[in-house]
Scaffold this active site. Structure first.
Site, mmCIF file in Angstrom:
data_model
loop_
_atom_site.group_PDB
_atom_site.id
_atom_site.type_symbol
_atom_site.label_atom_id
_atom_site.label_comp_id
_atom_site.label_asym_id
_atom_site.label_seq_id
_atom_site.Cartn_x
_atom_site.Cartn_y
_atom_site.Cartn_z
ATOM 1 N N THR A 279 0.850 -1.191 0.000
ATOM 2 C CA THR A 279 0.000 0.000 0.000
ATOM 3 C C THR A 279 0.878 1.230 0.000
ATOM 4 O OG1 THR A 279 -0.151 -0.409 2.334
ATOM 5 C CG2 THR A 279 -2.075 -0.935 1.026
ATOM 6 N N CYS A 280 0.274 2.403 0.194
ATOM 7 C CA CYS A 280 1.132 3.557 0.011
ATOM 8 C C CYS A 280 1.251 4.449 1.226
ATOM 9 C CB CYS A 280 0.691 4.362 -1.201
ATOM 10 S SG CYS A 280 -1.067 4.605 -1.289
ATOM 11 N N VAL B 197 -8.137 5.382 -1.927
ATOM 12 C CA VAL B 197 -7.625 4.042 -1.629
ATOM 13 C C VAL B 197 -6.182 3.938 -2.092
ATOM 14 C CG1 VAL B 197 -7.890 1.578 -2.088
ATOM 15 C CG2 VAL B 197 -9.910 3.047 -1.916
ATOM 16 N N CYS B 198 -5.323 3.464 -1.204
ATOM 17 C CA CYS B 198 -3.919 3.304 -1.567
ATOM 18 C C CYS B 198 -3.569 1.837 -1.552
ATOM 19 C CB CYS B 198 -3.042 4.045 -0.569
ATOM 20 S SG CYS B 198 -2.996 5.774 -0.932
ATOM 21 N N ILE B 199 -3.598 1.248 -2.722
ATOM 22 C CA ILE B 199 -3.285 -0.172 -2.825
ATOM 23 C C ILE B 199 -2.427 -0.360 -4.062
ATOM 24 C CG2 ILE B 199 -5.478 -0.613 -4.013
ATOM 25 C CD1 ILE B 199 -5.576 -3.306 -2.586
#
Lengths: 275, 172
Positions: free
Chosen positions: A10-11, B89-91
């Site tokens: 993820t970030c 969303v961070c994926i």
């Protein structure tokens, strides 16, 4: 942070809040360069005399010697856009163009192409998207098939159509995506063999996800070996770089058969060559 | 082929998802005239803190889809280490290879043209079940998840409850 990030999926959003994100700036610049390239260089160019290479290297004695060597065997060149997809684009253009004059080879290729989707689905690729790429790919293949080896008609029309399709992002990139999938499928089917070529701790599947299936990722020997094996087509690549000597070294993939596709490699880029 | 590939492919996916719905989410368009903007409703995965919740999110597809990935944003308030407070969303699969702003280049899976709405949502649902706190988008949520799990649980439960009540009362 770098250590953390290596295994994550993820970030890191606001860890570096407020400060300007350097990476973001680099990416922005990269996008601008990409945009400039895409506006100035066609996906696949017109055929040009090999002498256009001489002009490019006007003041470069090493390269001029090599262009001279190259011109003993090749008369023309067709350039492709340097967007990381150039090997796949150059290969497919040159091969389909060859098939127009070689019915027997077309029949052989058609069988391989037709069966390729089932191989990919069996490997676990999502049927939905694979089918979409496959259909566009086969649409172009079948257009070539309509005329392949037919000496009673002029091939100019179909050549123009092919050129046109390869310069339409929709068709052109779908063909690249599908060839990337075929390459990935070949690597994964024969993973015991190809594992030996992969550096580091990566599995063949990791390698495919990171270096083969994504668009714009440059091709290496392993991509060429896998694709030429998957389609059973021999590719000759002429390697032109700053290395010593005046000769341009050729490599055939796989060795020992008659090359049907001739490509010029200069560090980081592939173009098409014509005898 | 006057209609772009991306639009055709998205239409096909929408029709397919309507015909054969996938467990765990439902999908539609925000505006029936715009195939590039989707609204999905994710059912909080069973046996997770999010169970019982319904979470609305939007997907924004670029014209270059499927060569480039969509962006995804939760519209429903949701407390999760990998979802920014504004819902983004961070994926990793929603980032292209070489898109290294987030520094997770090597090990994780990136965007591939073969991904579909379904495979994206399967990844997002698995992220809900299994947060990754090593590179969080919501640092506060990640810290809480690591250090004060009971507080984290409470906050998530509040989002879930709020959403469930709204559903009962307003039918949304």
């Amino acid at each position: 942070m770098a250590d953390d990030a290596a295994s994550s999926s993820t970030c890191t959003g606001n860890l570096v809040d407020n400060s300007i994100n350097q990476d973001e700036l680099i990416m922005k610049q990269q996008r601008e360069i990409e945009k400039e390239i895409s506006e100035s260089i066609p996906l696949v160019g017109e055929i040009e005399p090999l002498s256009s290479l001489e002009k490019e290297y006007n003041e470069d004695p090493i390269y001029l010697l090599k262009v001279k060597d190259l011109s003993a065997k090749y008369k023309h060149i067709r350039r492709t856009r340097p967007d990381g997809n150039c090997f796949f684009r150059a290969f497919s253009y040159a091969y389909l163009e060859h098939l127009l004059t070689d019915r027997q080879e077309y029949e052989k290729f058609y069988e391989i192409a037709k069966n390729s989707k089932d191989i990919l689905v069996a490997l676990g690729f999502p049927q939905f998207t694979v089918e979409d790429f496959y259909e566009t790919f086969m649409e172009v293949v079948l257009r070539v098939g309509d005329k392949a080896g037919d000496s009673s008609v002029s091939l100019d029309g179909i050549r123009n159509e092919l050129h046109d399709k390869f310069n339409k992002q929709g068709y052109s990139d779908y063909i690249v995506v599908y060839l990337r999938l075929i390459t990935s499928g070949q690597l994964q089917t024969q993973h015991d063999f190809y594992q030996n070529f992969i550096e580091g701790m990566r599995t063949v599947t990791d390698f495919c996800r990171q270096e083969v299936e994504p668009m714009y990722k440059e091709s290496d020997h392993i991509h060429i070996i896998a694709l030429s094996n998957a389609l059973n087509v021999c590719v000759r690549v002429k390697y032109m770089d700053r290395g010593e000597g005046s000769q341009v070294i050729a490599h055939d993939f796989p060795e020992g058969s008659k090359p049907l596709v001739h490509l010029l490699y200069r560090p980081g880029h592939y173009d098409i060559l014509y005898a | 082929m006057s209609e772009p590939q991306s639009s055709l492919l998205l239409k096909k996916q929408l029709a397919e998802l309507n015909k054969n719905p996938v467990e765990g989410f439902s999908a539609g368009l925000i505006d029936d005239n715009d195939i590039y903007r989707w609204e999905v409703l994710i059912i909080g995965p069973p046996d997770t803190l999010y169970e019982g919740g319904f979470f609305k999110a939007h997907l924004y597809f670029p014209k270059e889809y499927p060569l480039r990935p969509p962006r995804m944003k939760f519209v429903t308030e949701i407390w999760h280490p990998n979802i920014e407070k504004n819902g983004d969303v961070c994926i990793s699969i929603l980032h292209e290879p070489g898109d290294d702003k987030w520094g997770y280049e090597k090990a994780s899976e990136r965007w591939l043209p073969v991904h579909t709405v379904e495979t994206i949502l399967i990844s997002v649902i698995s992220m809900l079940a299994d947060p990754n706190d090593e590179s969080p988008a919501n640092v506060d949520a990640a810290k809480e998840w690591r250090e004060r799990y009971s507080d984290f649980k409470k906050k998530v439960a509040r989002c879930v409850r709020k959403k469930r009540m709204a559903r009962v009362i307003f039918g949304v």
